[in-house]
Design a protein around this motif. Sequence first.
Motif, PDB file in Angstrom:
ATOM      1  N   GLN A   4       0.860  -1.248   0.210  1.00 10.96           N
ATOM      2  CA  GLN A   4       0.023   0.055  -0.137  1.00 10.96           C
ATOM      3  C   GLN A   4       0.817   1.491  -0.028  1.00 10.96           C
ATOM      4  O   GLN A   4       0.545   2.148  -0.582  1.00 10.96           O
ATOM      5  N   ILE A   5       1.993   1.454   0.813  1.00 14.69           N
ATOM      6  CA  ILE A   5       2.702   2.505   0.880  1.00 14.69           C
ATOM      7  C   ILE A   5       3.481   2.767  -0.466  1.00 14.69           C
ATOM      8  O   ILE A   5       3.635   3.983  -0.730  1.00 14.69           O
ATOM      9  N   ASN A   6       3.918   1.675  -1.162  1.00 16.80           N
ATOM     10  CA  ASN A   6       4.654   1.791  -2.286  1.00 16.80           C
ATOM     11  C   ASN A   6       3.804   2.169  -3.601  1.00 16.80           C
ATOM     12  O   ASN A   6       4.274   2.393  -4.643  1.00 16.80           O
ATOM     13  N   LYS A   7       2.517   2.117  -3.285  1.00 18.76           N
ATOM     14  CA  LYS A   7       1.605   2.316  -4.618  1.00 18.76           C
ATOM     15  C   LYS A   7       1.723   3.916  -4.790  1.00 18.76           C
ATOM     16  O   LYS A   7       1.697   4.812  -4.002  1.00 18.76           O
ATOM     17  N   GLU A   8       1.403   4.327  -5.967  1.00 18.07           N
ATOM     18  CA  GLU A   8       1.145   5.440  -6.374  1.00 18.07           C
ATOM     19  C   GLU A   8      -0.242   5.999  -6.363  1.00 18.07           C
ATOM     20  O   GLU A   8      -1.038   5.439  -6.927  1.00 18.07           O
ATOM     21  N   ASN A   9      -0.475   7.279  -5.508  1.00 20.09           N
ATOM     22  CA  ASN A   9      -1.974   7.661  -5.682  1.00 20.09           C
ATOM     23  C   ASN A   9      -3.047   6.706  -5.212  1.00 20.09           C
ATOM     24  O   ASN A   9      -4.124   6.710  -5.822  1.00 20.09           O
ATOM     25  N   SER A  10      -2.412   6.035  -4.122  1.00 16.57           N
ATOM     26  CA  SER A  10      -3.303   5.055  -3.647  1.00 16.57           C
ATOM     27  C   SER A  10      -4.444   5.325  -2.690  1.00 16.57           C
ATOM     28  O   SER A  10      -5.340   4.573  -2.265  1.00 16.57           O
ATOM     29  N   GLY A  11      -4.473   6.478  -2.162  1.00 17.60           N
ATOM     30  CA  GLY A  11      -5.461   7.178  -1.143  1.00 17.60           C
ATOM     31  C   GLY A  11      -4.923   6.469   0.342  1.00 17.60           C
ATOM     32  O   GLY A  11      -4.267   5.785   0.246  1.00 17.60           O
ATOM     33  N   LEU A  12      -5.748   7.164   1.162  1.00 13.97           N
ATOM     34  CA  LEU A  12      -5.278   6.577   2.680  1.00 13.97           C
ATOM     35  C   LEU A  12      -5.872   5.389   2.926  1.00 13.97           C
ATOM     36  O   LEU A  12      -7.092   4.970   2.837  1.00 13.97           O
ATOM     37  N   PHE A  13      -5.212   4.508   3.548  1.00 18.13           N
ATOM     38  CA  PHE A  13      -5.529   3.236   3.843  1.00 18.13           C
ATOM     39  C   PHE A  13      -5.349   3.259   5.544  1.00 18.13           C
ATOM     40  O   PHE A  13      -4.498   3.389   6.134  1.00 18.13           O
ATOM     41  N   HIS A  14      -6.716   2.813   6.173  1.00 13.08           N
ATOM     42  CA  HIS A  14      -7.071   3.116   7.610  1.00 13.08           C
ATOM     43  C   HIS A  14      -6.823   1.739   8.127  1.00 13.08           C
ATOM     44  O   HIS A  14      -7.755   0.945   7.956  1.00 13.08           O
ATOM     45  N   LEU A  15      -5.760   1.508   8.917  1.00 12.28           N
ATOM     46  CA  LEU A  15      -5.500   0.235   9.527  1.00 12.28           C
ATOM     47  C   LEU A  15      -6.148   0.481  11.258  1.00 12.28           C
ATOM     48  O   LEU A  15      -5.772   1.469  11.607  1.00 12.28           O
ATOM     49  N   ILE A  16      -6.809  -0.631  11.633  1.00 10.62           N
ATOM     50  CA  ILE A  16      -7.286  -0.536  13.057  1.00 10.62           C
ATOM     51  C   ILE A  16      -6.554  -1.744  13.748  1.00 10.62           C
ATOM     52  O   ILE A  16      -6.800  -2.908  13.058  1.00 10.62           O
ATOM     53  N   THR A  17      -5.955  -1.408  14.805  1.00 13.32           N
ATOM     54  CA  THR A  17      -5.377  -2.482  15.847  1.00 13.32           C
ATOM     55  C   THR A  17      -6.406  -2.549  16.902  1.00 13.32           C
ATOM     56  O   THR A  17      -6.382  -1.740  17.652  1.00 13.32           O
ATOM     57  N   ALA A  18      -7.363  -3.697  16.788  1.00 10.97           N
ATOM     58  CA  ALA A  18      -8.586  -3.839  17.653  1.00 10.97           C
ATOM     59  C   ALA A  18      -8.165  -4.901  18.848  1.00 10.97           C
ATOM     60  O   ALA A  18      -7.968  -5.976  18.276  1.00 10.97           O
ATOM     61  N   VAL A  48      -6.800  -5.698  12.682  1.00 14.39           N
ATOM     62  CA  VAL A  48      -5.945  -6.689  12.823  1.00 14.39           C
ATOM     63  C   VAL A  48      -6.220  -7.135  14.475  1.00 14.39           C
ATOM     64  O   VAL A  48      -6.488  -6.168  15.246  1.00 14.39           O
ATOM     65  N   PRO A  49      -6.140  -8.338  14.885  1.00 14.76           N
ATOM     66  CA  PRO A  49      -6.287  -8.711  16.024  1.00 14.76           C
ATOM     67  C   PRO A  49      -5.330  -8.194  17.195  1.00 14.76           C
ATOM     68  O   PRO A  49      -4.272  -9.215  17.329  1.00 14.76           O
ATOM     69  N   ASP A  50      -5.395  -7.300  17.746  1.00 12.79           N
ATOM     70  CA  ASP A  50      -4.240  -6.523  18.680  1.00 12.79           C
ATOM     71  C   ASP A  50      -4.812  -7.075  20.213  1.00 12.79           C
ATOM     72  O   ASP A  50      -5.041  -5.951  20.917  1.00 12.79           O
ATOM     73  N   GLY A  51      -4.535  -8.280  20.492  1.00 14.74           N
ATOM     74  CA  GLY A  51      -4.921  -8.886  21.792  1.00 14.74           C
ATOM     75  C   GLY A  51      -5.215 -10.328  21.678  1.00 14.74           C
ATOM     76  O   GLY A  51      -5.794 -10.799  20.815  1.00 14.74           O
ATOM     77  N   ILE A  52      -4.750 -11.101  22.847  1.00  8.19           N
ATOM     78  CA  ILE A  52      -4.901 -12.380  22.894  1.00  8.19           C
ATOM     79  C   ILE A  52      -6.219 -12.876  22.998  1.00  8.19           C
ATOM     80  O   ILE A  52      -6.695 -13.955  22.558  1.00  8.19           O
ATOM     81  N   GLY A  53      -7.199 -12.065  23.435  1.00  9.77           N
ATOM     82  CA  GLY A  53      -8.532 -12.343  23.518  1.00  9.77           C
ATOM     83  C   GLY A  53      -9.108 -12.599  22.398  1.00  9.77           C
ATOM     84  O   GLY A  53     -10.163 -13.504  22.230  1.00  9.77           O
ATOM     85  N   ILE A  54      -8.698 -11.949  21.438  1.00  5.45           N
ATOM     86  CA  ILE A  54      -9.332 -11.893  20.027  1.00  5.45           C
ATOM     87  C   ILE A  54      -8.935 -13.347  19.304  1.00  5.45           C
ATOM     88  O   ILE A  54      -9.575 -13.994  18.772  1.00  5.45           O
ATOM     89  N   VAL A  55      -7.495 -13.461  19.601  1.00  4.64           N
ATOM     90  CA  VAL A  55      -7.089 -15.026  19.347  1.00  4.64           C
ATOM     91  C   VAL A  55      -7.721 -16.102  19.994  1.00  4.64           C
ATOM     92  O   VAL A  55      -8.136 -16.943  19.001  1.00  4.64           O
ATOM     93  N   LEU A  56      -8.131 -16.078  20.992  1.00  8.08           N
ATOM     94  CA  LEU A  56      -8.886 -16.996  21.593  1.00  8.08           C
ATOM     95  C   LEU A  56     -10.217 -17.266  21.409  1.00  8.08           C
ATOM     96  O   LEU A  56     -10.895 -18.318  20.931  1.00  8.08           O
ATOM     97  N   ALA A  57     -10.682 -15.889  20.977  1.00 10.55           N
ATOM     98  CA  ALA A  57     -12.336 -16.053  20.532  1.00 10.55           C
ATOM     99  C   ALA A  57     -12.442 -16.592  19.166  1.00 10.55           C
ATOM    100  O   ALA A  57     -13.429 -17.430  18.871  1.00 10.55           O
ATOM    101  N   ALA A  58     -11.559 -16.451  18.362  1.00  6.10           N
ATOM    102  CA  ALA A  58     -11.742 -16.691  16.915  1.00  6.10           C
ATOM    103  C   ALA A  58     -11.270 -18.240  17.021  1.00  6.10           C
ATOM    104  O   ALA A  58     -12.013 -18.943  16.187  1.00  6.10           O
ATOM    105  N   LYS A  59     -10.427 -18.729  17.795  1.00  3.97           N
ATOM    106  CA  LYS A  59     -10.107 -20.143  17.920  1.00  3.97           C
ATOM    107  C   LYS A  59     -11.544 -20.994  18.533  1.00  3.97           C
ATOM    108  O   LYS A  59     -11.823 -21.861  17.999  1.00  3.97           O
ATOM    109  N   ARG A  60     -12.214 -20.266  19.484  1.00  5.63           N
ATOM    110  CA  ARG A  60     -13.438 -20.882  19.912  1.00  5.63           C
ATOM    111  C   ARG A  60     -14.602 -20.840  18.934  1.00  5.63           C
ATOM    112  O   ARG A  60     -15.328 -21.817  18.992  1.00  5.63           O
TER     113      ARG A  60
END
Length: 251
Positions: free
Chosen positions: A27-41, A66-78
């Motif tokens: 995304q960073i290396n693209k030309e005129n790509s527009g703003l990419f909003h990442l959320i670390t939740a 993206v899953p910023d927390g072990i609780g998210i990882v465990l919930a996805a596994k569950r």
Amino acid sequence: MSGYVSILGVPFSRKTLDGTVACLAEQINKENSGLFHLITANPEITLASQSDPLLQEIIRSADLIVPDGIGIVLAAKRKGEPVPERVTGYDLLLRLLAQGNEQGWSFYFLGTDERTSVQAAEQIVRSYPQVKLAGRHHGFFSAEDEPGIIADIWKSKPDVLILAMGAPYSDKWLHKHRRELEGVKLAFGVGGSLDVISGKVKPAPAIWKKLNLEWAHRLLFAPVAKGQKSRWRRQAALPKFVYRTMIRKGN
């Protein structure tokens, strides 16, 4: 395997840390790509989104969560749709700084207090000398200061805008000003990462990380910025998250 898993309606990426970094670098290396909003939740933000219409709107409009927390990882596994690992804002920041050092990317840092902002910027310049410091500003600004800060970011047009004003405030601030920041290629919140980089807060020891207990290390040892809720109060949301995702059926 689908590219995401829904936890309480939040679509979390199932990319690894390496895969996420590769996606962001593209995304960073693209030309005129527009703003990419990442959320670390994390679980707290996921739970907060259940009763916050604005946060729900922001989540729907985000480009990647993206899953910023072990609780998210465990919930996805569950749920039977596991994610391979946590992808934290701190890890992403360090990986992007390292790659930016090789490719000459520019970064703008917005957030934390003035002294920590200065110290973090100085440490980044020392550790990643080929990274371009497009600018920085502390996060304790007033509404009257915002136009000048936005103009400074727009003028410098950084490849990456790093927000360290706490979640979900960072994401709400970006959502509010997204149209004014279209010169930026990637933006995301990193919580207290600049505090760690500056030396204000010591990183969690390796054993705490191995046991997925960084949250407990922060709870016990990291200072809380003025105006932010106590970390003990914030952790009160975790039992609710566990109940909603791992005990109550239908989630």
